[in-house]
Design a protein around this motif. Structure first.
Motif, PDB file in Angstrom:
ATOM      1  N   GLY A   1      -9.684  -1.174 -10.054  1.00  0.00           N
ATOM      2  CA  GLY A   1      -9.043  -2.306  -9.398  1.00  0.00           C
ATOM      3  C   GLY A   1      -8.230  -1.960  -8.162  1.00  0.00           C
ATOM      4  O   GLY A   1      -7.576  -2.831  -7.585  1.00  0.00           O
ATOM      5  N   ILE A   2      -8.244  -0.705  -7.732  1.00  0.00           N
ATOM      6  CA  ILE A   2      -7.501  -0.281  -6.534  1.00  0.00           C
ATOM      7  C   ILE A   2      -8.502   0.144  -5.456  1.00  0.00           C
ATOM      8  O   ILE A   2      -9.460   0.865  -5.742  1.00  0.00           O
ATOM      9  CB  ILE A   2      -6.544   0.886  -6.853  1.00  0.00           C
ATOM     10  CG1 ILE A   2      -5.513   0.456  -7.908  1.00  0.00           C
ATOM     11  CG2 ILE A   2      -5.829   1.366  -5.596  1.00  0.00           C
ATOM     12  CD1 ILE A   2      -4.602   1.561  -8.380  1.00  0.00           C
ATOM     13  N   VAL A   3      -8.262  -0.322  -4.232  1.00  0.00           N
ATOM     14  CA  VAL A   3      -9.118   0.066  -3.103  1.00  0.00           C
ATOM     15  C   VAL A   3      -8.504   1.292  -2.424  1.00  0.00           C
ATOM     16  O   VAL A   3      -7.296   1.324  -2.153  1.00  0.00           O
ATOM     17  CB  VAL A   3      -9.249  -1.094  -2.089  1.00  0.00           C
ATOM     18  CG1 VAL A   3     -10.028  -0.642  -0.854  1.00  0.00           C
ATOM     19  CG2 VAL A   3      -9.930  -2.290  -2.733  1.00  0.00           C
ATOM     20  N   TYR A   4      -9.325   2.308  -2.192  1.00  0.00           N
ATOM     21  CA  TYR A   4      -8.884   3.544  -1.541  1.00  0.00           C
ATOM     22  C   TYR A   4      -9.619   3.695  -0.211  1.00  0.00           C
ATOM     23  O   TYR A   4     -10.846   3.558  -0.155  1.00  0.00           O
ATOM     24  CB  TYR A   4      -9.175   4.759  -2.419  1.00  0.00           C
ATOM     25  CG  TYR A   4      -8.426   4.756  -3.729  1.00  0.00           C
ATOM     26  CD1 TYR A   4      -7.153   5.297  -3.825  1.00  0.00           C
ATOM     27  CD2 TYR A   4      -9.012   4.211  -4.874  1.00  0.00           C
ATOM     28  CE1 TYR A   4      -6.461   5.298  -5.036  1.00  0.00           C
ATOM     29  CE2 TYR A   4      -8.334   4.201  -6.088  1.00  0.00           C
ATOM     30  CZ  TYR A   4      -7.051   4.745  -6.161  1.00  0.00           C
ATOM     31  OH  TYR A   4      -6.372   4.729  -7.355  1.00  0.00           O
ATOM     32  N   ILE A   5      -8.861   3.974   0.850  1.00  0.00           N
ATOM     33  CA  ILE A   5      -9.442   4.226   2.176  1.00  0.00           C
ATOM     34  C   ILE A   5      -9.109   5.659   2.565  1.00  0.00           C
ATOM     35  O   ILE A   5      -7.934   6.034   2.669  1.00  0.00           O
ATOM     36  CB  ILE A   5      -8.887   3.248   3.232  1.00  0.00           C
ATOM     37  CG1 ILE A   5      -9.144   1.792   2.809  1.00  0.00           C
ATOM     38  CG2 ILE A   5      -9.525   3.519   4.590  1.00  0.00           C
ATOM     39  CD1 ILE A   5      -8.517   0.769   3.738  1.00  0.00           C
ATOM     40  N   VAL A   6     -10.132   6.478   2.735  1.00  0.00           N
ATOM     41  CA  VAL A   6      -9.956   7.892   3.077  1.00  0.00           C
ATOM     42  C   VAL A   6     -10.041   8.049   4.591  1.00  0.00           C
ATOM     43  O   VAL A   6     -11.052   7.697   5.208  1.00  0.00           O
ATOM     44  CB  VAL A   6     -11.030   8.763   2.390  1.00  0.00           C
ATOM     45  CG1 VAL A   6     -10.774  10.240   2.680  1.00  0.00           C
ATOM     46  CG2 VAL A   6     -11.064   8.495   0.897  1.00  0.00           C
ATOM     47  N   MET A   7      -8.971   8.577   5.177  1.00  0.00           N
ATOM     48  CA  MET A   7      -8.875   8.653   6.641  1.00  0.00           C
ATOM     49  C   MET A   7      -8.525  10.060   7.112  1.00  0.00           C
ATOM     50  O   MET A   7      -8.134  10.916   6.310  1.00  0.00           O
ATOM     51  CB  MET A   7      -7.775   7.695   7.137  1.00  0.00           C
ATOM     52  CG  MET A   7      -8.005   6.245   6.831  1.00  0.00           C
ATOM     53  SD  MET A   7      -6.577   5.246   7.352  1.00  0.00           S
ATOM     54  CE  MET A   7      -5.376   5.727   6.127  1.00  0.00           C
TER      55      MET A   7
ATOM     56  N   SER B   1       0.829  -1.204   0.000  1.00  0.00           N
ATOM     57  CA  SER B   1       0.000   0.000   0.000  1.00  0.00           C
ATOM     58  C   SER B   1       0.865   1.257   0.000  1.00  0.00           C
ATOM     59  O   SER B   1       2.040   1.229   0.368  1.00  0.00           O
ATOM     60  CB  SER B   1      -0.919   0.014   1.233  1.00  0.00           C
ATOM     61  OG  SER B   1      -0.151   0.056   2.419  1.00  0.00           O
ATOM     62  N   VAL B   2       0.238   2.350  -0.427  1.00  0.00           N
ATOM     63  CA  VAL B   2       0.865   3.667  -0.407  1.00  0.00           C
ATOM     64  C   VAL B   2      -0.140   4.642   0.201  1.00  0.00           C
ATOM     65  O   VAL B   2      -1.346   4.556  -0.064  1.00  0.00           O
ATOM     66  CB  VAL B   2       1.245   4.135  -1.832  1.00  0.00           C
ATOM     67  CG1 VAL B   2       1.841   5.538  -1.796  1.00  0.00           C
ATOM     68  CG2 VAL B   2       2.217   3.172  -2.477  1.00  0.00           C
ATOM     69  N   VAL B   3       0.342   5.577   1.020  1.00  0.00           N
ATOM     70  CA  VAL B   3      -0.542   6.560   1.655  1.00  0.00           C
ATOM     71  C   VAL B   3      -0.187   7.954   1.150  1.00  0.00           C
ATOM     72  O   VAL B   3       0.987   8.358   1.167  1.00  0.00           O
ATOM     73  CB  VAL B   3      -0.429   6.508   3.191  1.00  0.00           C
ATOM     74  CG1 VAL B   3      -1.406   7.509   3.825  1.00  0.00           C
ATOM     75  CG2 VAL B   3      -0.702   5.112   3.711  1.00  0.00           C
ATOM     76  N   TYR B   4      -1.192   8.676   0.664  1.00  0.00           N
ATOM     77  CA  TYR B   4      -1.009  10.031   0.145  1.00  0.00           C
ATOM     78  C   TYR B   4      -1.654  11.061   1.069  1.00  0.00           C
ATOM     79  O   TYR B   4      -2.681  10.780   1.706  1.00  0.00           O
ATOM     80  CB  TYR B   4      -1.681  10.176  -1.224  1.00  0.00           C
ATOM     81  CG  TYR B   4      -1.008   9.430  -2.355  1.00  0.00           C
ATOM     82  CD1 TYR B   4      -0.036  10.060  -3.136  1.00  0.00           C
ATOM     83  CD2 TYR B   4      -1.363   8.116  -2.654  1.00  0.00           C
ATOM     84  CE1 TYR B   4       0.566   9.384  -4.197  1.00  0.00           C
ATOM     85  CE2 TYR B   4      -0.773   7.434  -3.698  1.00  0.00           C
ATOM     86  CZ  TYR B   4       0.200   8.074  -4.470  1.00  0.00           C
ATOM     87  OH  TYR B   4       0.795   7.401  -5.505  1.00  0.00           O
TER      88      TYR B   4
ATOM     89  N   ALA C   1      -3.401  -1.836  -3.943  1.00  0.00           N
ATOM     90  CA  ALA C   1      -3.583  -2.385  -5.289  1.00  0.00           C
ATOM     91  C   ALA C   1      -3.820  -3.885  -5.279  1.00  0.00           C
ATOM     92  O   ALA C   1      -4.433  -4.429  -6.206  1.00  0.00           O
ATOM     93  CB  ALA C   1      -2.356  -2.064  -6.149  1.00  0.00           C
ATOM     94  N   GLN C   2      -3.324  -4.578  -4.271  1.00  0.00           N
ATOM     95  CA  GLN C   2      -3.490  -6.029  -4.188  1.00  0.00           C
ATOM     96  C   GLN C   2      -4.340  -6.389  -2.987  1.00  0.00           C
ATOM     97  O   GLN C   2      -4.633  -5.552  -2.142  1.00  0.00           O
ATOM     98  CB  GLN C   2      -2.117  -6.706  -4.063  1.00  0.00           C
ATOM     99  CG  GLN C   2      -1.195  -6.404  -5.249  1.00  0.00           C
ATOM    100  CD  GLN C   2       0.199  -6.947  -5.022  1.00  0.00           C
ATOM    101  OE1 GLN C   2       0.539  -7.355  -3.924  1.00  0.00           O
ATOM    102  NE2 GLN C   2       0.995  -6.952  -6.079  1.00  0.00           N
TER     103      GLN C   2
END
Length: 558
Positions: free
Chosen positions: A71-77, A19-22, A39-40
Motif C-alpha cells: 500500500g506504499i508507493v516508492y520512487i527510486v531517484m 512523504s519521507v525520503v530515505y 503512504a497516502q
C-alpha cells in the motif's frame, strides 16, 4: 529494512507533507539512491513518478524505478548531496548578489524546460531548491506538478498565488509568481509586502514576477529570461555610464558649448553607423525615441525565435527608455502586442492604445475598431471563461475592412481560442478561423508575409494535437491516430525549436497507444519515423530521452 530484495534503506534525509525520503543502497547496481515513500494519495504518487520519468534535465534528479509495496508507493531517484537554499541562507547572514544571479539563471532555465513539456511546477520555494556539493542548483519535490489546464491539488501558502490557493487552477504565470516570491525571500529574508520599496533593479524584477494581478506579471519564463538578461546588462551598463559621465563632465567643462555641438553630431553619426550594422540596441543608446531601431529589433526577434520573443525584447527597451509615451512607438507596440500568443496581449494592446489616443487624432476609425474588440475581451479575460466573448468578437472582426487589420485580429482570436483549449469547441473554432485566414492569404498574398502562413501551420498543428489528445483520453486510439497524423503534417511545415520533440512524441504515441499489440510488429515504421525526428532534436538531454525510449520499443517488437 530492504525493499524488493534490492534496496537497503538507511537514514531519513527528508520529509514532506505525506512523504519521507530515505538514503538507500541499490544492491543490484551498487549505487546510492534516494527513495521517496508515499503512504497516502497513491494515484497522485504514481502520477508524480510518471511525470518525473519523462523529464530529462541536469537540474532535475533522474528517476530509476517506481513500485508499490504493502500500500506504499516508492520512487527510486538519483541521490544528491547538498543543502536546501533555506538551510543555506539560515547558515549565512549575507548572500552576494552575484550568487543570487547565478541561482536565478539556473532556475529560469529549468522552469522554461518544464513549461516546454506543458508542466507547471506550482510549488517553488527555497526548501525545494538544493545547492549540491558540485555548487549546482537542483529542483526537488515534484509532488505538486500538474499538466497545463489541470486542477492543482496542493501548493504552499505564501509562495503560491491567489489563483492556485483559492481557485485550484494554475497557469504559466503562477510559476512566475512563486519564482518571484521564492527569490525575494532569498534576497531579503522575508515576503514582499504591498508597501515594499524597490531599492534596485533586482527588486523591480522580482516584484514584477510576483504581482497579484496575473496580467502584470511576466507572461512566461522566456519573458523572465529576457528581463533578467537586460537586468544583468543594465547593471554592467550603469558602471560604464558612471565612468563615461564623469569623463564627459570634465570634457564639457573644459571645451564648453562648442564641444557639445560636436558631441551631438558625433551621436547622430554613431546612431547611423549602428543602424547600418543592424546593431539596433546600440542605436537606441544614441536615439532612444527613434521608431526604426524598435522595428529592427522586432524583426530580429521574430526570425531568431518567435514574435513573442521579439515583442518582449522591444517592449523591455521601450519601457526602459520611456519611449512608449511617444504616439508612434505606442501605436507600434499596440499593434505588435496582437501578435502575442497569450492573453496578456489584450491588456498590453489596450494600455498602449491609451497613449496613442491621447496624442494621435488621425486614424480614429482604426483605433476605435481595435479598442471595441479589446474592451469586449478585457471584460472577462482575467480568470473567467472567454469563449462567449470570443464568439462575439469574431462577428466584430468580420466587419473590419482593412485586410491586414482583420488578419491581425483573427490571429489574436486564434491565440485566445488556444488559451481556451479546455472548451470542447475551441480546437474546431481554431481550425475554422485558420481556413478563413488561408483563403484570405491566397487572395491578398502580396500584403502578408510568409510568417503568417507559418502561424496558420502552427495553429492547425496544435489544434489537431488537442483533438488527438482528447481522443487518447477517451481511449479512441484510431481517431487519435488520424488527428495526430494531421498535426504531424502541419508540424513539419513550421520552424519552432521544439517541433522535432513534438513530432517524435506524436509518432511514438500513435504506435504505442494507437496500434494494438497483435499489429505492432507490422507498424514499426512509425517508430522508425519517430527515431528519424528524434535524431534531429537539438537539446542533448531531450534527444537522449527520446532515442532511448524509441529504441527500447523497437528492440521489443522487432
Amino acid at each position: 529494512m530492504k525493499l524488493q530484495e534490492r534496496y537497503q534503506l538507511f537514514e531519513i534525509i527528508g520529509k514532506g507533507g505525506n512523504s519521507v525520503v530515505y538514503r538507500a543502497l541499490d544492491e543490484s547496481l551498487h549505487i546510492e539512491v534516494a527513495i521517496k515513500c508515499i503512504a497516502q494519495a497513491k494515484e497522485h504518487a504514481q502520477k508524480e513518478a510518471r511525470c518525473m520519468a519523462k523529464l530529462s534535465h541536469s537540474a532535475i534528479p533522474h528517476i530509476y524505478d517506481a513500485f508499490e509495496e504493502q500500500g506504499i508507493v516508492y520512487i527510486v531517484m538519483e541521490y544528491l548531496q547538498g543543502v536546501s537554499l533555506m538551510e543555506y541562507i539560515q547558515q549565512r547572514a549575507v548572500i552576494s548578489q552575484q550568487q543570487l544571479y547565478q541561482w536565478i539563471a539556473q532556475v529560469i532555465d529549468v522552469m522554461g524546460y518544464l513549461h516546454q513539456q506543458r508542466l507547471l511546477y506550482i510549488d517553488m520555494k527555497p526548501q525545494n531548491l538544493m545547492l549540491g556539493k558540485d555548487h549546482r542548483l537542483y529542483v526537488l519535490d515534484f509532488g505538486s506538478v500538474t499538466a497545463f489546464h489541470e486542477s492543482v491539488e496542493s501548493a504552499t501558502r505564501g509562495y503560491a498565488p491567489f489563483e492556485v490557493i483559492q481557485e485550484k487552477r494554475g497557469v504559466v504565470q503562477s510559476d512566475v509568481y512563486a519564482f518571484g516570491r521564492c527569490f525575494y525571500v532569498l534576497y531579503h529574508g522575508s515576503f514582499p509586502t504591498k508597501e515594499a520599496q524597490t531599492k534596485d533593479g533586482l527588486d523591480r524584477f522580482l516584484l514584477t514576477c510576483c504581482q497579484e494581478d496575473i496580467a502584470l506579471r511576466f507572461s512566461d519564463f522566456a519573458a523572465v529570461a529576457k528581463a533578467f538578461s537586460l537586468l544583468q546588462r543594465n547593471a554592467r551598463r550603469i558602471c560604464k555610464s558612471l565612468l563615461f559621465l564623469g569623463i564627459a563632465a570634465v570634457v564639457c567643462f573644459l571645451l564648453g558649448i562648442y564641444s557639445l555641438s560636436k558631441l551631438s553630431v558625433a551621436k547622430q553619426q554613431a546612431y547611423l553607423a549602428a543602424m547600418r550594422k543592424e546593431s539596433f540596441e546600440e542605436a537606441l543608446l544614441y536615439q532612444p525615441y527613434a521608431l526604426e531601431p524598435y522595428k529592427g529589433l522586432m524583426e530580429q526577434g521574430c526570425l531568431k525565435a518567435s514574435c513573442s520573443f521579439g515583442f518582449q525584447q522591444v517592449e523591455a527597451l521601450a519601457l526602459e527608455n520611456k519611449a512608449y509615451r511617444h504616439s508612434d512607438i505606442a501605436f507600434y507596440l499596440a499593434s505588435q502586442a496582437l501578435l502575442l500568443e497569450k492573453e496578456e496581449g489584450v491588456f498590453k494592446a489596450y494600455n498602449y492604445f491609451q497613449y496613442v489616443e491621447e496624442q494621435r487624432k488621425d486614424e480614429k476609425e482604426v483605433i476605435q475598431a481595435m479598442k471595441t474588440i479589446l474592451e469586449m475581451l478585457q471584460k472577462d479575460v482575467h480568470g473567467k471563461p472567454l469563449f462567449q466573448q470570443l464568439l462575439q468578437a469574431e462577428k466584430h472582426c468580420a466587419k473590419l475592412k482593412d485586410i491586414q487589420l482583420r488578419f491581425a485580429y483573427q490571429k489574436l482570436l486564434v491565440s485566445l481560442y488556444q488559451q481556451e483549449r479546455n472548451h470542447k469547441e475551441a480546437p474546431s473554432k481554431v481550425l475554422a478561423l485558420c481556413a478563413i485566414m488561408r483563403k484570405e492569404l491566397q487572395e491578398y498574398d502580396e500584403h502578408l508575409a510568409w510568417k503568417e502562413r507559418e502561424f496558420l501551420d502552427e495553429s492547425e498543428a496544435f489544434a489537431w494535437y488537442e483533438i488527438g489528445y482528447r481522443e487518447y483520453e477517451k481511449g479512441n486510439y484510431e481517431e487519435m491516430n488520424k488527428a495526430y497524423a494531421k498535426s504531424v503534417h502541419f508540424m513539419k511545415q513550421i520552424s519552432r525549436e521544439d517541433r522535432y520533440q513534438r513530432i517524435s512524441d506524436m509518432l511514438y504515441s500513435c504506435f504505442y497507444y494507437g496500434v494494438s499489440d497483435e499489429h505492432k510488429a507490422s507498424h514499426v515504421s512509425l517508430l522508425q519515423e519517430a527515431l528519424y525526428y528524434a535524431q534531429k532534436i537539438e537539446i542533448p538531454e531531450e534527444k537522449a530521452y527520446f532515442l532511448r525510449k524509441i529504441k527500447q520499443e523497437q528492440e521489443f517488437w522487432q
